[in-house]
Design a protein around this motif. Structure first.
Motif, PDB file in Angstrom:
ATOM      1  N   ALA A 128       0.601  -1.272  -0.181  1.00  0.00           N
ATOM      2  CA  ALA A 128       0.415   0.103   0.385  1.00  0.00           C
ATOM      3  C   ALA A 128       0.733   1.126  -0.386  1.00  0.00           C
ATOM      4  CB  ALA A 128      -0.714  -0.166   0.918  1.00  0.00           C
ATOM      5  N   ASP A 129       2.180   1.602   0.635  1.00  0.00           N
ATOM      6  CA  ASP A 129       2.874   2.260   0.838  1.00  0.00           C
ATOM      7  C   ASP A 129       3.369   2.779  -0.239  1.00  0.00           C
ATOM      8  OD1 ASP A 129       4.487   4.450   2.521  1.00  0.00           O
ATOM      9  OD2 ASP A 129       6.179   3.141   1.688  1.00  0.00           O
ATOM     10  N   LEU A 130       4.074   1.540  -1.298  1.00  0.00           N
ATOM     11  CA  LEU A 130       5.320   1.859  -2.661  1.00  0.00           C
ATOM     12  C   LEU A 130       3.854   2.265  -3.647  1.00  0.00           C
ATOM     13  CD1 LEU A 130       6.535  -1.478  -2.758  1.00  0.00           C
ATOM     14  CD2 LEU A 130       7.381   0.585  -1.787  1.00  0.00           C
ATOM     15  N   VAL A 131       2.383   2.041  -3.424  1.00  0.00           N
ATOM     16  CA  VAL A 131       1.573   2.518  -4.610  1.00  0.00           C
ATOM     17  C   VAL A 131       0.777   3.544  -4.290  1.00  0.00           C
ATOM     18  CG1 VAL A 131      -0.864   1.962  -5.554  1.00  0.00           C
ATOM     19  CG2 VAL A 131       0.189  -0.047  -4.750  1.00  0.00           C
ATOM     20  N   LYS A 132       1.350   4.266  -2.980  1.00  0.00           N
ATOM     21  CA  LYS A 132       0.987   5.429  -2.352  1.00  0.00           C
ATOM     22  C   LYS A 132       1.541   6.346  -3.025  1.00  0.00           C
ATOM     23  CE  LYS A 132       0.014   5.673   2.133  1.00  0.00           C
ATOM     24  NZ  LYS A 132      -0.263   5.905   3.010  1.00  0.00           N
ATOM     25  N   ARG A 133       3.188   5.899  -3.333  1.00  0.00           N
ATOM     26  CA  ARG A 133       3.990   6.632  -3.319  1.00  0.00           C
ATOM     27  C   ARG A 133       4.092   6.952  -5.054  1.00  0.00           C
ATOM     28  NH1 ARG A 133       7.688   7.872   0.601  1.00  0.00           N
ATOM     29  NH2 ARG A 133       6.998   6.950   2.173  1.00  0.00           N
ATOM     30  N   VAL A 259     -11.478   0.536  -3.535  1.00  0.00           N
ATOM     31  CA  VAL A 259     -10.185   1.229  -4.250  1.00  0.00           C
ATOM     32  C   VAL A 259      -9.564   0.896  -5.104  1.00  0.00           C
ATOM     33  CG1 VAL A 259      -7.863   2.429  -4.134  1.00  0.00           C
ATOM     34  CG2 VAL A 259      -9.634   1.930  -1.593  1.00  0.00           C
ATOM     35  N   ILE A 260      -9.752  -0.822  -5.346  1.00  0.00           N
ATOM     36  CA  ILE A 260      -9.000  -1.669  -6.283  1.00  0.00           C
ATOM     37  C   ILE A 260     -10.246  -1.736  -7.225  1.00  0.00           C
ATOM     38  CG2 ILE A 260      -8.306  -3.508  -7.901  1.00  0.00           C
ATOM     39  CD1 ILE A 260      -6.852  -3.628  -4.873  1.00  0.00           C
ATOM     40  N   GLN A 261     -11.184  -1.813  -7.434  1.00  0.00           N
ATOM     41  CA  GLN A 261     -12.851  -1.841  -7.967  1.00  0.00           C
ATOM     42  C   GLN A 261     -13.120  -0.216  -8.532  1.00  0.00           C
ATOM     43  OE1 GLN A 261     -14.343  -4.380  -9.086  1.00  0.00           O
ATOM     44  NE2 GLN A 261     -13.240  -5.451  -7.624  1.00  0.00           N
ATOM     45  N   ARG A 262     -12.486   0.562  -8.143  1.00  0.00           N
ATOM     46  CA  ARG A 262     -12.328   2.024  -8.961  1.00  0.00           C
ATOM     47  C   ARG A 262     -11.330   2.715  -9.470  1.00  0.00           C
ATOM     48  NH1 ARG A 262     -13.739   8.589  -5.857  1.00  0.00           N
ATOM     49  NH2 ARG A 262     -13.814   9.585  -7.358  1.00  0.00           N
ATOM     50  N   ALA A 263      -9.944   2.325  -9.162  1.00  0.00           N
ATOM     51  CA  ALA A 263      -9.070   2.692 -10.308  1.00  0.00           C
ATOM     52  C   ALA A 263      -9.313   1.366 -11.701  1.00  0.00           C
ATOM     53  CB  ALA A 263      -7.759   1.574  -9.792  1.00  0.00           C
ATOM     54  N   LEU A 264      -9.891   0.179 -11.351  1.00  0.00           N
ATOM     55  CA  LEU A 264     -10.024  -0.617 -11.845  1.00  0.00           C
ATOM     56  C   LEU A 264     -11.734  -0.548 -12.996  1.00  0.00           C
ATOM     57  CD1 LEU A 264      -8.547  -4.024 -11.401  1.00  0.00           C
ATOM     58  CD2 LEU A 264      -7.163  -2.599 -12.631  1.00  0.00           C
ATOM     59  N   ASP A 265     -12.670   0.388 -13.085  1.00  0.00           N
ATOM     60  CA  ASP A 265     -13.924   0.519 -13.302  1.00  0.00           C
ATOM     61  C   ASP A 265     -13.833   0.991 -15.012  1.00  0.00           C
ATOM     62  OD1 ASP A 265     -16.021   2.391 -14.536  1.00  0.00           O
ATOM     63  OD2 ASP A 265     -16.203   1.854 -12.168  1.00  0.00           O
ATOM     64  N   LYS A 266     -14.372   0.470 -16.390  1.00  0.00           N
ATOM     65  CA  LYS A 266     -14.099   0.449 -17.145  1.00  0.00           C
ATOM     66  C   LYS A 266     -14.044   2.122 -17.322  1.00  0.00           C
ATOM     67  CE  LYS A 266     -14.669  -3.907 -17.645  1.00  0.00           C
ATOM     68  NZ  LYS A 266     -13.211  -4.854 -17.671  1.00  0.00           N
ATOM     69  N   GLU A 267     -14.753   2.754 -17.470  1.00  0.00           N
ATOM     70  CA  GLU A 267     -14.911   4.111 -17.730  1.00  0.00           C
ATOM     71  C   GLU A 267     -14.166   4.826 -16.790  1.00  0.00           C
ATOM     72  OE1 GLU A 267     -17.472   4.749 -19.761  1.00  0.00           O
ATOM     73  OE2 GLU A 267     -17.860   2.615 -20.021  1.00  0.00           O
ATOM     74  N   PRO A 268     -12.960   5.813 -17.920  1.00  0.00           N
ATOM     75  CA  PRO A 268     -12.853   6.501 -17.098  1.00  0.00           C
ATOM     76  C   PRO A 268     -12.705   8.030 -16.100  1.00  0.00           C
ATOM     77  CG  PRO A 268     -11.892   6.390 -19.598  1.00  0.00           C
ATOM     78  CD  PRO A 268     -13.278   5.926 -19.089  1.00  0.00           C
ATOM     79  N   ARG A 273      -9.727  11.073  -9.877  1.00  0.00           N
ATOM     80  CA  ARG A 273      -9.616  12.238 -10.792  1.00  0.00           C
ATOM     81  C   ARG A 273      -7.836  12.668 -10.979  1.00  0.00           C
ATOM     82  NH1 ARG A 273     -13.101  14.113  -7.722  1.00  0.00           N
ATOM     83  NH2 ARG A 273     -12.135  14.939  -5.678  1.00  0.00           N
ATOM     84  N   SER A 274      -7.326  11.832 -10.040  1.00  0.00           N
ATOM     85  CA  SER A 274      -5.958  12.381  -9.968  1.00  0.00           C
ATOM     86  C   SER A 274      -5.560  11.318  -8.678  1.00  0.00           C
ATOM     87  CB  SER A 274      -5.879  13.706  -9.316  1.00  0.00           C
ATOM     88  OG  SER A 274      -5.986  13.978  -7.391  1.00  0.00           O
ATOM     89  N   GLY A 275      -3.993  11.257  -8.925  1.00  0.00           N
ATOM     90  CA  GLY A 275      -2.765  10.821  -8.320  1.00  0.00           C
ATOM     91  C   GLY A 275      -2.952  11.038  -6.621  1.00  0.00           C
ATOM     92  N   LYS A 276      -3.466  12.502  -6.233  1.00  0.00           N
ATOM     93  CA  LYS A 276      -3.128  12.810  -5.273  1.00  0.00           C
ATOM     94  C   LYS A 276      -4.390  11.609  -4.358  1.00  0.00           C
ATOM     95  CE  LYS A 276      -2.854  16.417  -2.101  1.00  0.00           C
ATOM     96  NZ  LYS A 276      -4.773  16.546  -1.493  1.00  0.00           N
ATOM     97  N   GLN A 277      -5.515  11.765  -5.201  1.00  0.00           N
ATOM     98  CA  GLN A 277      -6.905  11.791  -4.686  1.00  0.00           C
ATOM     99  C   GLN A 277      -6.883   9.915  -4.683  1.00  0.00           C
ATOM    100  OE1 GLN A 277     -10.295  11.239  -7.176  1.00  0.00           O
ATOM    101  NE2 GLN A 277     -11.426  11.385  -5.394  1.00  0.00           N
ATOM    102  N   PHE A 278      -6.021   9.529  -5.710  1.00  0.00           N
ATOM    103  CA  PHE A 278      -5.751   7.697  -5.226  1.00  0.00           C
ATOM    104  C   PHE A 278      -5.126   7.068  -4.415  1.00  0.00           C
ATOM    105  CE2 PHE A 278      -4.541   4.116  -8.127  1.00  0.00           C
ATOM    106  CZ  PHE A 278      -4.895   2.936  -7.584  1.00  0.00           C
TER     107      PHE A 278
END
Length: 503
Positions: A128-133, A259-268, A273-278
């Motif tokens: 989780a820490d690596l992916v946040k970075r 979190v992962i399901q939202r990142a993998l949504d078919k619709e961009p 909205r941003s890496g910061k929000q992720f």
């Protein structure tokens, strides 16, 4: 073994040719996305570097050579402008004879392919820490107008002190300018976003999908989308829902799956909205805090559907299927919903707000609640003929015919039926409108003198009758006289009263 391999090996083994540019070649580090990468030394300042090289003339035709070389230097320019603790540093770029090279920071650690299989997985907190970075590194790149396009474990490397670094902007492109469609169908297939597999215009959110795949893989030891063939893999990325990460690792916090399901949504538009929000949502999920609600609730979806004419004939089960297989998307004014030139199997129903159809930068029409658009391109699988842009805050239902074909052929058939009925209604409306439009012309014609009108009609009829009979069905060539209603014509009358056959 390729000619390039032989040439580069000669550089290392030949004592009279130990350098590329000013860099002394010390050994091979492997093959990267754009070619061979060497461990090298900069003799001017004594710094060790990773030297990425390529002999483009051995791979590309002469007519393409300059374009490819320009792309290589563009990669260096893009990466060189990104200064961030989690992005690899670029020191230099140049060309030595036929060799192009980039000198960059030498990373001594492994990449994340060493930790993406069962038995080698890192602790979930570390992942989780690596992916946040990486999220924050992407946020920095995106803020400079750069989309990476090839996020994968091999491009995420550790430094000697175990800091993660994002590498290889080999297919990255600036988001500005008119060339953003160049090289779009590039990347590593397993980590591509749905829009990337279709060759559509990409936004920063394509990187979040790829990172979502990496996140899933680092937590479970498997990728969310798989296939026996490349075609099957691409099809699953485009149309199959992502499995739950909890099905492979039940010890994870439940919110991480969200979190992962939202990142993998078919619709961009439905991804982060941003890496910061992720990064913030990962942090909240790992701490057990509630996540931001971004979806429309099921009851609200059903109410929106029933409020438009298109779905009035749908029963409760069909409405439930539409909410299950359709995607409900909120758009803000100015956001593009459909892009001219895209080829896709999706169509849209406007559930709230209004949109504008634009072609060649000119307004075609405005559409309001209940309108459908994009269906012709979806049915015929041809390029979209116009842009559709939100005029007001709106909610749009997006349906994909391929998804319906796979999961509910009956629902697809129902939608076809509604479209046919709608088309018939449109034709009837158009016929009525045209009839009303020409009614004054017909009324005026009726008010003209009867004698003058009859003479014209009779003359036309005689000419027409004579022309049609003379030399066609008359072997004598003398022609036939047109008959009045009460005068028989030389010939017989068929059973069909509208057809006359001359003898």
């Amino acid at each position: 073994m390729t000619e390039t391999d032989d040439t580069l090996r000669n550089i290392i083994q030949n004592p009279t040719m130990p350098n590329i540019g000013r860099y002394q070649i010390l050994g091979s580090l492997g093959r990267g996305n754009m070619g061979e990468v060497f461990r090298a030394r900069d003799p001017v300042i004594g710094r060790m570097v990773a030297l990425k090289t390529r002999r483009f003339d051995l791979v590309y035709e002469q007519k393409d050579l300059q374009f490819v070389i320009d792309k290589f230097f563009e990669e260096a320019r893009i990466a060189g402008n990104l200064v961030h603790p989690n992005i690899v540093t670029v020191y230099d770029v140049g060309q030595d004879g036929d060799y192009c090279f980039i000198a960059m920071e030498l990373l001594e650690g492994e990449n994340l392919t060493a930790f993406n299989k069962e038995g080698t997985l890192l602790p979930q907190e570390r992942v989780a820490d690596l992916v946040k970075r990486v999220c924050l590194a992407l946020d920095h790149a995106h803020s400079h107008g750069v989309i990476h396009r090839d996020i994968k474990p091999a491009n995420l490397m550790f430094t000697r002190d175990r800091r993660i670094k994002m590498t290889d902007f080999g297919i990255a492109m600036m988001t500005r300018g008119d060339n953003t469609n160049d090289f779009q169908v590039m990347g590593t297939p397993s980590y591509m976003s749905p829009e990337q597999t279709k060759g559509l215009k990409l936004t920063e959110r394509t990187d979040f999908f790829s990172l979502g795949v990496v996140f899933f893989e680092l937590l479970t030891g498997r990728r969310p989308f798989q296939g026996r063939t490349l075609y099957e893999l691409m099809d699953n990325i485009r149309y199959s829902p992502a499995p739950s990460v909890l099905g492979y690792n039940a010890k994870l916090p439940p919110a991480i799956d969200q979190v992962i399901q939202r990142a993998l949504d078919k619709e961009p538009e439905l991804r982060y909205r941003s890496g910061k929000q992720f990064a913030e949502e990962i942090d909240r999920a790992m701490k057990g805090h509630p996540l931001t609600v971004h979806d429309i609730k099921g009851a609200k979806k059903a109410a929106l559907l029933k409020s438009v004419e298109f779905f009035r004939s749908f029963d409760r089960r069909e409405i439930e299927e539409v909410t299950q297989y359709g995607t409900f998307i909120r758009y803000e004014p100015g956001q593009v919903i459909v892009r001219e030139g895209d080829v896709d199997t999706t169509f849209f129903v406007l559930l709230a707000g209004s949109v504008r159809v634009i072609k060649n930068k000119r307004k075609i029409t405005d559409l309001t609640k209940g309108a459908c658009f994009g269906e012709m391109g979806a049915f015929t699988k041809t390029a979209r003929t116009a842009h559709v842009i939100a005029r007001q805050p709106c909610v749009v239902l997006k349906l994909d015919l391929k998804v319906l074909e796979r999961h509910s052929p009956a629902l697809k058939l129902k939608i076809y039926q509604v479209f046919i009925e709608t088309l018939i209604q449109r034709l009837e409306h158009t016929t009525k409108r045209l009839s009303e439009q020409y009614a004054p012309i017909r009324q005026k014609a009726k008010q003209e003198p009867v004698q003058e009108q009859s003479t014209v009609v009779a003359t036309d009829a005689q000419d027409s009758e004579k022309e049609s009979l003379t030399g066609v069905n008359d072997p004598t060539g003398k022609g036939y006289r047109a008959a009045n209603d009460d005068e028989p014509v030389a010939g017989t009358i068929d059973e069909n009263p509208d057809v006359r056959t001359a003898k």
